[in-house]
Design a protein around this motif. Structure first.
Motif, PDB file in Angstrom:
ATOM      1  N   LEU A 190     -53.311  -7.881 -14.640  1.00  0.00           N
ATOM      2  CA  LEU A 190     -54.047  -8.268 -15.840  1.00  0.00           C
ATOM      3  C   LEU A 190     -55.400  -8.894 -15.489  1.00  0.00           C
ATOM      4  O   LEU A 190     -56.410  -8.636 -16.149  1.00  0.00           O
ATOM      5  CB  LEU A 190     -53.227  -9.265 -16.670  1.00  0.00           C
ATOM      6  CG  LEU A 190     -52.080  -8.692 -17.498  1.00  0.00           C
ATOM      7  CD1 LEU A 190     -51.169  -9.821 -17.985  1.00  0.00           C
ATOM      8  CD2 LEU A 190     -52.613  -7.893 -18.693  1.00  0.00           C
ATOM      9  N   SER A 191     -55.410  -9.689 -14.444  1.00  0.00           N
ATOM     10  CA  SER A 191     -56.635 -10.361 -14.026  1.00  0.00           C
ATOM     11  C   SER A 191     -57.698  -9.359 -13.589  1.00  0.00           C
ATOM     12  O   SER A 191     -58.875  -9.478 -13.971  1.00  0.00           O
ATOM     13  CB  SER A 191     -56.332 -11.336 -12.878  1.00  0.00           C
ATOM     14  OG  SER A 191     -57.501 -11.999 -12.461  1.00  0.00           O
ATOM     15  N   ALA A 192     -57.290  -8.357 -12.805  1.00  0.00           N
ATOM     16  CA  ALA A 192     -58.247  -7.335 -12.357  1.00  0.00           C
ATOM     17  C   ALA A 192     -58.792  -6.548 -13.542  1.00  0.00           C
ATOM     18  O   ALA A 192     -59.985  -6.228 -13.600  1.00  0.00           O
ATOM     19  CB  ALA A 192     -57.576  -6.396 -11.359  1.00  0.00           C
ATOM     20  N   MET A 193     -57.917  -6.253 -14.498  1.00  0.00           N
ATOM     21  CA  MET A 193     -58.345  -5.499 -15.673  1.00  0.00           C
ATOM     22  C   MET A 193     -59.313  -6.309 -16.530  1.00  0.00           C
ATOM     23  O   MET A 193     -60.329  -5.788 -17.009  1.00  0.00           O
ATOM     24  CB  MET A 193     -57.118  -5.072 -16.486  1.00  0.00           C
ATOM     25  CG  MET A 193     -56.228  -4.081 -15.765  1.00  0.00           C
ATOM     26  SD  MET A 193     -54.694  -3.744 -16.645  1.00  0.00           S
ATOM     27  CE  MET A 193     -55.313  -2.804 -18.019  1.00  0.00           C
ATOM     28  N   GLU A 194     -59.011  -7.584 -16.702  1.00  0.00           N
ATOM     29  CA  GLU A 194     -59.887  -8.445 -17.496  1.00  0.00           C
ATOM     30  C   GLU A 194     -61.226  -8.631 -16.792  1.00  0.00           C
ATOM     31  O   GLU A 194     -62.288  -8.667 -17.434  1.00  0.00           O
ATOM     32  CB  GLU A 194     -59.208  -9.800 -17.742  1.00  0.00           C
ATOM     33  CG  GLU A 194     -59.858 -10.640 -18.831  1.00  0.00           C
ATOM     34  CD  GLU A 194     -60.978 -11.509 -18.311  1.00  0.00           C
ATOM     35  OE1 GLU A 194     -61.885 -11.834 -19.086  1.00  0.00           O
ATOM     36  OE2 GLU A 194     -60.949 -11.839 -17.104  1.00  0.00           O
ATOM     37  N   ASP A 195     -61.189  -8.700 -15.455  1.00  0.00           N
ATOM     38  CA  ASP A 195     -62.428  -8.814 -14.676  1.00  0.00           C
ATOM     39  C   ASP A 195     -63.308  -7.584 -14.868  1.00  0.00           C
ATOM     40  O   ASP A 195     -64.542  -7.689 -14.861  1.00  0.00           O
ATOM     41  CB  ASP A 195     -62.122  -8.995 -13.187  1.00  0.00           C
ATOM     42  CG  ASP A 195     -61.681 -10.408 -12.849  1.00  0.00           C
ATOM     43  OD1 ASP A 195     -61.989 -11.330 -13.627  1.00  0.00           O
ATOM     44  OD2 ASP A 195     -61.033 -10.588 -11.801  1.00  0.00           O
ATOM     45  N   ALA A 196     -62.684  -6.414 -15.030  1.00  0.00           N
ATOM     46  CA  ALA A 196     -63.459  -5.182 -15.254  1.00  0.00           C
ATOM     47  C   ALA A 196     -64.278  -5.287 -16.535  1.00  0.00           C
ATOM     48  O   ALA A 196     -65.437  -4.860 -16.581  1.00  0.00           O
ATOM     49  CB  ALA A 196     -62.529  -3.972 -15.305  1.00  0.00           C
ATOM     50  N   THR A 197     -63.689  -5.875 -17.572  1.00  0.00           N
ATOM     51  CA  THR A 197     -64.445  -6.047 -18.827  1.00  0.00           C
ATOM     52  C   THR A 197     -65.532  -7.108 -18.655  1.00  0.00           C
ATOM     53  O   THR A 197     -66.610  -6.992 -19.245  1.00  0.00           O
ATOM     54  CB  THR A 197     -63.532  -6.421 -20.005  1.00  0.00           C
ATOM     55  OG1 THR A 197     -62.914  -7.692 -19.783  1.00  0.00           O
ATOM     56  CG2 THR A 197     -62.456  -5.360 -20.217  1.00  0.00           C
ATOM     57  N   ASP A 198     -65.259  -8.128 -17.853  1.00  0.00           N
ATOM     58  CA  ASP A 198     -66.280  -9.140 -17.559  1.00  0.00           C
ATOM     59  C   ASP A 198     -67.494  -8.495 -16.889  1.00  0.00           C
ATOM     60  O   ASP A 198     -68.645  -8.830 -17.193  1.00  0.00           O
ATOM     61  CB  ASP A 198     -65.721 -10.228 -16.632  1.00  0.00           C
ATOM     62  CG  ASP A 198     -64.828 -11.220 -17.349  1.00  0.00           C
ATOM     63  OD1 ASP A 198     -64.851 -11.241 -18.598  1.00  0.00           O
ATOM     64  OD2 ASP A 198     -64.099 -11.962 -16.663  1.00  0.00           O
ATOM     65  N   LYS A 199     -67.222  -7.585 -15.958  1.00  0.00           N
ATOM     66  CA  LYS A 199     -68.305  -6.919 -15.232  1.00  0.00           C
ATOM     67  C   LYS A 199     -69.092  -5.981 -16.146  1.00  0.00           C
ATOM     68  O   LYS A 199     -70.290  -5.784 -15.944  1.00  0.00           O
ATOM     69  CB  LYS A 199     -67.752  -6.168 -14.022  1.00  0.00           C
ATOM     70  CG  LYS A 199     -67.078  -7.069 -12.988  1.00  0.00           C
ATOM     71  CD  LYS A 199     -67.997  -8.199 -12.540  1.00  0.00           C
ATOM     72  CE  LYS A 199     -67.325  -9.151 -11.581  1.00  0.00           C
ATOM     73  NZ  LYS A 199     -68.205 -10.284 -11.184  1.00  0.00           N
ATOM     74  N   CYS A 200     -68.411  -5.396 -17.137  1.00  0.00           N
ATOM     75  CA  CYS A 200     -69.131  -4.600 -18.135  1.00  0.00           C
ATOM     76  C   CYS A 200     -70.101  -5.492 -18.908  1.00  0.00           C
ATOM     77  O   CYS A 200     -71.220  -5.078 -19.234  1.00  0.00           O
ATOM     78  CB  CYS A 200     -68.153  -3.924 -19.094  1.00  0.00           C
ATOM     79  SG  CYS A 200     -67.245  -2.516 -18.398  1.00  0.00           S
ATOM     80  N   GLU A 201     -69.669  -6.706 -19.185  1.00  0.00           N
ATOM     81  CA  GLU A 201     -70.548  -7.651 -19.875  1.00  0.00           C
ATOM     82  C   GLU A 201     -71.737  -8.010 -18.985  1.00  0.00           C
ATOM     83  O   GLU A 201     -72.860  -8.193 -19.481  1.00  0.00           O
ATOM     84  CB  GLU A 201     -69.785  -8.921 -20.252  1.00  0.00           C
ATOM     85  CG  GLU A 201     -70.608  -9.882 -21.099  1.00  0.00           C
ATOM     86  CD  GLU A 201     -69.825 -11.103 -21.538  1.00  0.00           C
ATOM     87  OE1 GLU A 201     -69.973 -11.500 -22.708  1.00  0.00           O
ATOM     88  OE2 GLU A 201     -69.055 -11.656 -20.720  1.00  0.00           O
ATOM     89  N   ASP A 202     -71.512  -8.097 -17.669  1.00  0.00           N
ATOM     90  CA  ASP A 202     -72.621  -8.343 -16.745  1.00  0.00           C
ATOM     91  C   ASP A 202     -73.647  -7.211 -16.819  1.00  0.00           C
ATOM     92  O   ASP A 202     -74.855  -7.455 -16.751  1.00  0.00           O
ATOM     93  CB  ASP A 202     -72.102  -8.471 -15.309  1.00  0.00           C
ATOM     94  CG  ASP A 202     -71.343  -9.766 -15.078  1.00  0.00           C
ATOM     95  OD1 ASP A 202     -71.432 -10.674 -15.927  1.00  0.00           O
ATOM     96  OD2 ASP A 202     -70.653  -9.868 -14.040  1.00  0.00           O
TER      97      ASP A 202
END
Length: 215
Positions: A190-202
């Motif tokens: 879940l953490s890796a998946m949520e991080d992927a959306t964070d990076k999209c925001e970046d």
């Protein structure tokens, strides 16, 4: 002549950076589709096959990032600030890394049953990458600033939804999951998946910075 006029003068001639960014965006969509398929399927062989393809696509993303950096070294004139090109390439590469990372953790930790939260976030990752790709496609023509801005707003909205789902899912894991190993496995994916959306925001943040500088 204004900076924007100078920018517009050079943009049509650029045949190096924009095609590479567009390829990177398309690559992210392909990765997100495979991750979503893996999360939604119960076919473990399909999930394993998808993981291998995702690894290849992640390497493709690395190569695109490398090509962009090479072009930065070879070209005196760039379509927008060099640091923004570097930041955009790096943030796109980060998205690919975490999409692949989520798939890789599912395989390494032998997560056979995916949760509803994983399914929801995988769908959000795909949605976010589609908006990223759309914004990158529009980047070569800054006359459509509204389209890029709209994509950035949508990416931020998707990231907020993913944050909420992630926090709720982790809270439920700590409350209801009695097996510590399963808890760790699920939280890591879940953490890796949520991080992927964070990076999209970046990515969206870099795009917004480019718009401000070239408006």
């Amino acid at each position: 002549m204004s900076l924007n006029s100078i920018f517009q003068y050079f943009v049509p001639k650029d045949k190096k950076f924009f095609p590479l960014f567009e390829q990177a965006g398309s690559n992210l969509i392909e990765m997100a589709k495979l991750l979503k398929e893996s999360v939604h399927t119960t076919d473990l062989q399909l999930r394993k096959d998808n993981s291998k393809v995702l690894e290849d696509l992640e390497h493709k993303g690395d190569n695109l990032t490398h090509q962009i950096h090479l072009e930065l070294g070879k070209n005196f004139i760039t379509p927008f600030d060099r640091e923004d090109i570097h930041a955009l390439a790096s943030s796109l590469d980060d998205v690919a890394d975490f999409i692949h990372g989520a798939s890789n953790r599912m395989e390494l930790y032998k997560v056979t049953e995916t949760s509803e939260a994983m399914k929801e976030i995988s769908s959000l990752i795909l949605e976010a990458t589609e908006h990223v790709a759309k914004a990158l496609f529009e980047l070569k023509d800054l006359k459509n600033i509204r389209n890029i801005t709209d994509s950035c707003v949508r990416i931020n909205s998707v990231e907020n939804k993913a944050d909420y789902i992630f926090d709720k899912a982790v809270a439920e894991l700590f409350e209801y999951e009695k097996d510590a190993i399963n808890l760790i496995k699920n939280k890591e994916v879940l953490s890796a998946m949520e991080d992927a959306t964070d990076k999209c925001e970046d990515v969206a943040n870099v795009l917004e910075s480019i718009l401000v500088k070239n408006a």
